[in-house]
Design a protein around this motif. Structure first.
Motif, PDB file in Angstrom:
ATOM      1  N   GLU A 172      -2.504  -1.173  -1.551  1.00 42.67           N
ATOM      2  CA  GLU A 172      -3.926  -1.116  -1.108  1.00 42.67           C
ATOM      3  C   GLU A 172      -4.279  -2.115  -2.401  1.00 42.67           C
ATOM      4  OE1 GLU A 172      -6.320  -0.364   0.997  1.00 42.67           O
ATOM      5  OE2 GLU A 172      -5.332   0.896   2.458  1.00 42.67           O
ATOM      6  N   TYR A 173      -4.010  -1.622  -3.557  1.00 41.33           N
ATOM      7  CA  TYR A 173      -4.399  -2.286  -4.751  1.00 41.33           C
ATOM      8  C   TYR A 173      -4.095  -3.859  -4.781  1.00 41.33           C
ATOM      9  CZ  TYR A 173      -4.020  -4.141  -9.698  1.00 41.33           C
ATOM     10  OH  TYR A 173      -4.177  -5.004 -10.728  1.00 41.33           O
ATOM     11  N   ILE A 174      -2.948  -4.048  -4.492  1.00 40.75           N
ATOM     12  CA  ILE A 174      -2.149  -5.481  -4.485  1.00 40.75           C
ATOM     13  C   ILE A 174      -2.614  -6.209  -3.162  1.00 40.75           C
ATOM     14  CG2 ILE A 174      -0.147  -6.948  -4.227  1.00 40.75           C
ATOM     15  CD1 ILE A 174       1.584  -4.708  -5.546  1.00 40.75           C
ATOM     16  N   GLY A 175      -2.938  -5.595  -2.188  1.00 38.46           N
ATOM     17  CA  GLY A 175      -3.636  -6.379  -1.003  1.00 38.46           C
ATOM     18  C   GLY A 175      -5.122  -6.979  -1.188  1.00 38.46           C
ATOM     19  N   GLU A 176      -5.573  -5.864  -2.098  1.00 37.96           N
ATOM     20  CA  GLU A 176      -7.088  -6.354  -2.802  1.00 37.96           C
ATOM     21  C   GLU A 176      -7.230  -7.563  -3.420  1.00 37.96           C
ATOM     22  OE1 GLU A 176     -10.712  -5.936  -1.692  1.00 37.96           O
ATOM     23  OE2 GLU A 176      -9.545  -4.295  -1.207  1.00 37.96           O
ATOM     24  N   GLY A 177      -5.986  -7.826  -4.015  1.00 36.91           N
ATOM     25  CA  GLY A 177      -5.920  -9.112  -4.737  1.00 36.91           C
ATOM     26  C   GLY A 177      -5.404  -8.747  -6.095  1.00 36.91           C
ATOM     27  N   GLN A 229       6.150 -13.200 -12.683  1.00 40.11           N
ATOM     28  CA  GLN A 229       5.817 -12.834 -11.297  1.00 40.11           C
ATOM     29  C   GLN A 229       6.519 -11.443 -11.023  1.00 40.11           C
ATOM     30  OE1 GLN A 229       4.580 -14.714  -8.742  1.00 40.11           O
ATOM     31  NE2 GLN A 229       4.254 -16.680  -9.955  1.00 40.11           N
ATOM     32  N   ALA A 230       5.536 -10.647 -10.465  1.00 40.68           N
ATOM     33  CA  ALA A 230       5.904  -9.225 -10.229  1.00 40.68           C
ATOM     34  C   ALA A 230       6.071  -9.415  -8.683  1.00 40.68           C
ATOM     35  CB  ALA A 230       4.881  -8.414 -10.677  1.00 40.68           C
ATOM     36  N   GLU A 231       6.875  -8.262  -8.284  1.00 45.15           N
ATOM     37  CA  GLU A 231       7.001  -8.046  -6.641  1.00 45.15           C
ATOM     38  C   GLU A 231       7.374  -6.476  -6.480  1.00 45.15           C
ATOM     39  OE1 GLU A 231      10.131  -9.467  -4.270  1.00 45.15           O
ATOM     40  OE2 GLU A 231      11.578  -9.676  -6.083  1.00 45.15           O
ATOM     41  N   GLY A 250       4.440  -7.234   0.292  1.00 47.24           N
ATOM     42  CA  GLY A 250       5.796  -6.420   0.163  1.00 47.24           C
ATOM     43  C   GLY A 250       5.986  -5.566   1.279  1.00 47.24           C
ATOM     44  N   PRO A 251       7.023  -4.683   1.169  1.00 44.96           N
ATOM     45  CA  PRO A 251       7.663  -3.851   1.966  1.00 44.96           C
ATOM     46  C   PRO A 251       6.594  -2.689   2.186  1.00 44.96           C
ATOM     47  CG  PRO A 251       8.651  -3.229  -0.069  1.00 44.96           C
ATOM     48  CD  PRO A 251       7.775  -4.597  -0.243  1.00 44.96           C
ATOM     49  N   ASP A 252       6.981  -1.866   3.329  1.00 46.12           N
ATOM     50  CA  ASP A 252       6.052  -0.631   3.693  1.00 46.12           C
ATOM     51  C   ASP A 252       6.438   0.374   2.666  1.00 46.12           C
ATOM     52  OD1 ASP A 252       4.657   1.484   4.869  1.00 46.12           O
ATOM     53  OD2 ASP A 252       6.084   1.466   6.603  1.00 46.12           O
ATOM     54  N   LEU A 253       5.909   1.094   2.053  1.00 49.98           N
ATOM     55  CA  LEU A 253       6.008   2.038   1.141  1.00 49.98           C
ATOM     56  C   LEU A 253       6.329   3.469   1.719  1.00 49.98           C
ATOM     57  CD1 LEU A 253       3.687   0.898  -1.885  1.00 49.98           C
ATOM     58  CD2 LEU A 253       5.808   0.334  -1.361  1.00 49.98           C
ATOM     59  N   GLY A 254       5.933   3.466   2.917  1.00 51.77           N
ATOM     60  CA  GLY A 254       5.997   4.952   3.698  1.00 51.77           C
ATOM     61  C   GLY A 254       7.346   5.629   3.522  1.00 51.77           C
ATOM     62  N   GLY A 255       7.541   6.646   3.097  1.00 54.46           N
ATOM     63  CA  GLY A 255       8.977   7.413   2.825  1.00 54.46           C
ATOM     64  C   GLY A 255       9.513   6.992   1.728  1.00 54.46           C
ATOM     65  N   HIS A 256       8.713   6.342   0.527  1.00 55.02           N
ATOM     66  CA  HIS A 256       9.241   6.092  -0.645  1.00 55.02           C
ATOM     67  C   HIS A 256       8.321   6.600  -1.682  1.00 55.02           C
ATOM     68  CE1 HIS A 256      11.362   3.011   1.772  1.00 55.02           C
ATOM     69  NE2 HIS A 256      12.129   2.920   0.897  1.00 55.02           N
ATOM     70  N   THR A 257       8.769   6.687  -2.940  1.00 53.12           N
ATOM     71  CA  THR A 257       8.058   7.435  -3.820  1.00 53.12           C
ATOM     72  C   THR A 257       6.665   6.738  -4.504  1.00 53.12           C
ATOM     73  OG1 THR A 257       8.996   5.819  -5.664  1.00 53.12           O
ATOM     74  CG2 THR A 257      10.076   8.226  -5.170  1.00 53.12           C
ATOM     75  N   VAL A 285       9.699   0.449  -6.538  1.00 52.02           N
ATOM     76  CA  VAL A 285      10.064  -0.466  -7.886  1.00 52.02           C
ATOM     77  C   VAL A 285       9.127  -1.632  -7.855  1.00 52.02           C
ATOM     78  CG1 VAL A 285      11.822  -1.265  -9.551  1.00 52.02           C
ATOM     79  CG2 VAL A 285      12.434   0.430  -7.723  1.00 52.02           C
ATOM     80  N   VAL A 286       8.528  -2.042  -9.196  1.00 52.27           N
ATOM     81  CA  VAL A 286       8.000  -3.028  -9.357  1.00 52.27           C
ATOM     82  C   VAL A 286       8.820  -4.006 -10.231  1.00 52.27           C
ATOM     83  CG1 VAL A 286       5.867  -4.331 -10.267  1.00 52.27           C
ATOM     84  CG2 VAL A 286       5.502  -2.221  -9.380  1.00 52.27           C
ATOM     85  N   MET A 287       9.277  -5.075  -9.705  1.00 49.79           N
ATOM     86  CA  MET A 287      10.187  -6.082 -10.387  1.00 49.79           C
ATOM     87  C   MET A 287       9.547  -7.049 -11.010  1.00 49.79           C
ATOM     88  SD  MET A 287      13.078  -4.466  -9.651  1.00 49.79           S
ATOM     89  CE  MET A 287      14.141  -5.864 -10.388  1.00 49.79           C
ATOM     90  N   TYR A 288       9.789  -7.412 -12.185  1.00 49.22           N
ATOM     91  CA  TYR A 288       9.091  -8.559 -13.002  1.00 49.22           C
ATOM     92  C   TYR A 288      10.339  -9.873 -13.102  1.00 49.22           C
ATOM     93  CZ  TYR A 288       5.398  -5.259 -13.699  1.00 49.22           C
ATOM     94  OH  TYR A 288       4.231  -4.292 -13.625  1.00 49.22           O
TER      95      TYR A 288
END
Length: 607
Positions: A262-267, A152-154, A247-254, A163-166
């Protein structure tokens, strides 16, 4: 720099967020997850059958009760869903449960009969206490336990980094009927300040799940593309997993400019693979943000889903319909600015983008708006069929001309396949190909005439090929209880199918015997009656459906002037057959080539 990443490793979380845990547990208990189903465990146990004790009993009653007692083998059952234990009847390889007149299942000893059902190992039964659907399983098979796992990734933000945690989610069943679920840290992919990926691995240092130390790695391979253990997987090795949809808002992060959200939101469920594409081609963000997120998602996930079945994964899946030498979206797709502005609102899928890439390569001075005109009316699949015909030598079958021809005759839906079939049969019959015959005023009548011609003159010339084709694909015959898939045995079966359904499948004997087999979709209770005809292309890297048609190619009436649709249950049945039967069979054939080929390879190596 190593010190920086070692200190960063100490800040990575060791527990998943509550939303991920809730989604996983809900998936388990609602039977929507990928961590195994609840089971009904059983083992053989002696049962003594005696008369019931009445309120008042004489010594003779007690003596008769003891004398008439019977000793039988029963089954001690345990439901892993609710934990209840109960007795059922026992039979070799399964259990027997009583069924009431209302269809309700009751516990207690029972013997096979009218009022009892036998459930063998692997079959499904309802628990008489919690009504959960259970898989009947012999308890001895779980002496060493059974563990199901899934990644499971988040996406999380740690300081300025995305960071993508697995997490490796494990569900273990034991022979007592208990099961427990753990969320173990597995890996992490971090986007650094330079837009590069950094990977971390988890090392357990204690008995508790939280006793973990994160270590930086020297490689950045996608964790979901590395096999891990799970009991139900082929050879107990699984690839892939699931991704938390929010997930969280990525604004202001790497990860702000990665369009990962957008990719995850598309499924999308392969975030590591997407990040590898983005790391190599940062301009993919421009496509994703400009209305092509669905096309990019399908390109990545579709490729990896297919590759996972064939065990041929790669970290950065190819997206061949994009010109990566360009940065601006319209140039990446070889469109004009005005065309791109209008097309991006259409939210193309991957098939549309791939078809446009082929269209512009095959058609001189290709215009994106002309392609969009054709795509909106007949779909990308039909446009692709016309492009295949052009590549095969039918150069006058330009998509724009064909669409306008069919539009004038109100035959846009399924008219392309009708036109292609007509052209092929006309050519094979060596009839005069004039402007009038190539573009007939009444396409339906012309198609009917050429079909009748072939039905009257067709000869049985492929029987040997039909026999070998049946032997090769007979394992694909299948039923779900309502409909079934049947293979033609002889050439006459195809001819009969074409005559009864009044379409041109009777002329497909050569295709059937050369890697593009035809399957009959029938009612399971009447397998001899023609219903629908399905053709699959087996010559590609993966099987591809060519066509699915019923009576008159979905036209009826005295002059075939009326149009009807394919029933949804037929479409769903064919999709389920392709997903559950065809694709696993094809993957198995790829992983286990014929012995003769292996022997030939060995002889060549020896030579």
């Amino acid at each position: 720099m190593d010190r920086t990443w070692k200190s960063m490793a100490q800040k990575l979380p060791v527990e998943p967020c509550g939303d991920l845990v809730e989604d996983v547990l809900k998936g388990i208990y609602m039977e929507e997850g990928n961590l195994g189903d609840a089971m009904l465990l059983y083992h053989r146990e002696a049962v003594t059958l005696m008369e019931e004790i009445k309120q008042t009993m004489s010594p003779e009653d007690w003596e008769r009760r003891e004398r008439t007692a019977k000793h039988r083998w029963g089954a001690r059952c345990t439901c892993t869903a609710c934990g209840e234990d109960f007795i059922a009847g026992y039979t070799k390889g399964g259990i027997v449960l009583r069924e009431g007149p209302d269809g309700v299942i009751y516990d207690g000893y029972a013997e096979p009969g009218v009022d009892a059902n036998v459930y063998l190992d692997g079959e499904t039964v309802l628990c008489p206490y919690c009504w959960t659907s259970l898989e009947v399983t012999r308890r001895a098979e779980l002496r060493r336990g059974r563990t199901y796992q899934v990644l499971q990734a988040e996406v999380v933000n740690v300081e300025a980094y995305t960071v993508v945690m697995y997490w490796l989610v494990s569900r273990h069943f034991d022979d007592t009927g208990g099961d427990y679920t753990m969320f173990c840290p597995h890996a992490a992919l971090l986007i650094d300040l330079d837009g590069k990926l950094r990977r971390f691995r988890a090392e357990r240092v204690g008995r508790e799940v939280r006793d973990v130390i994160w270590h930086p790695c020297t490689y950045t391979r996608d964790p979901m593309q590395i096999p891990y253990y799970s009991w139900e997987a082929n050879r107990h090795r699984k690839i892939g997993g699931w991704t938390l949809a929010y997930g969280p808002d990525l604004g202001g992060h790497t990860g702000e400019k990665s369009a990962l959200d957008e990719y995850i939101g598309e499924g999308g469920v392969w975030p590591g693979a997407y990040l590898h594409v983005w790391e190599k081609y940062p301009q993919v963000e421009n496509l994703v943000r400009q209305g092509f997120s669905a096309a990019v998602y399908e390109a990545i996930d579709g490729f990896l889903d297919r590759a996972a079945q064939l065990q041929g994964l790669r970290d950065a899946p190819p997206i061949n319909w994009v010109d990566w030498n360009e940065v601006k979206p319209h140039r990446m797709l070889h469109m004009s600015k005005s065309a791109f502005r209008e097309i991006k609102e259409k939210r193309w899928r991957e098939g549309d983008a791939k078809c446009w890439d082929r269209y512009r390569r095959q058609i001189q001075k290709a215009d994106a708006m002309d392609f969009e005109y054709c795509r909106e009316r007949i779909g990308s699949k039909a446009v692709g069929q016309l492009l295949e015909m052009i590549a095969a030598g039918w150069e006058d079958l330009l998509p724009l001309r064909a669409v306008r021809y069919l539009e004038k005759r109100r035959m846009l839906e399924d008219g392309v396949q009708l036109l292609i079939d007509y052209r092929k049969m006309l050519h094979d019959a060596h009839m005069a190909e004039t402007e009038e015959t190539l573009w007939p005023r009444d396409l339906m009548a012309a198609h009917e005439r050429i079909t009748q011609y072939w039905a009257n003159h067709f000869k049985t010339a492929y029987q040997l090929g039909f026999t070998s084709t049946f032997i090769r694909y007979r394992d694909l015959e299948w039923t779900d209880g309502d409909l079934c898939i049947v293979l033609p045995r002889v050439e006459a079966d195809l001819v009969s199918e074409g005559k009864i359904l009044r379409h041109c499948v009777g002329t497909y004997g050569k295709d059937h015997c050369s890697g593009k087999p035809v399957f009959f979709v029938r009612h399971h209770r009447r397998p001899e009656r023609s219903y629908y005809t399905l053709q699959i292309d087996m010559t590609r890297g993966i099987p591809k459906e060519i066509q699915l048609h019923g009576y008159g190619n979905e036209h009826h009436g005295e002059h075939k002037q009326y149009k009807h649709k394919i029933p949804q249950k037929v479409r769903d049945f064919c999709d389920r057959w392709e997903r559950e039967v065809l694709m696993p069979w094809f993957a198995l054939q790829r992983s286990n080539p014929p012995k003769k080929q292996n022997q030939r390879k060995k002889r060549q190596e020896i030579a």
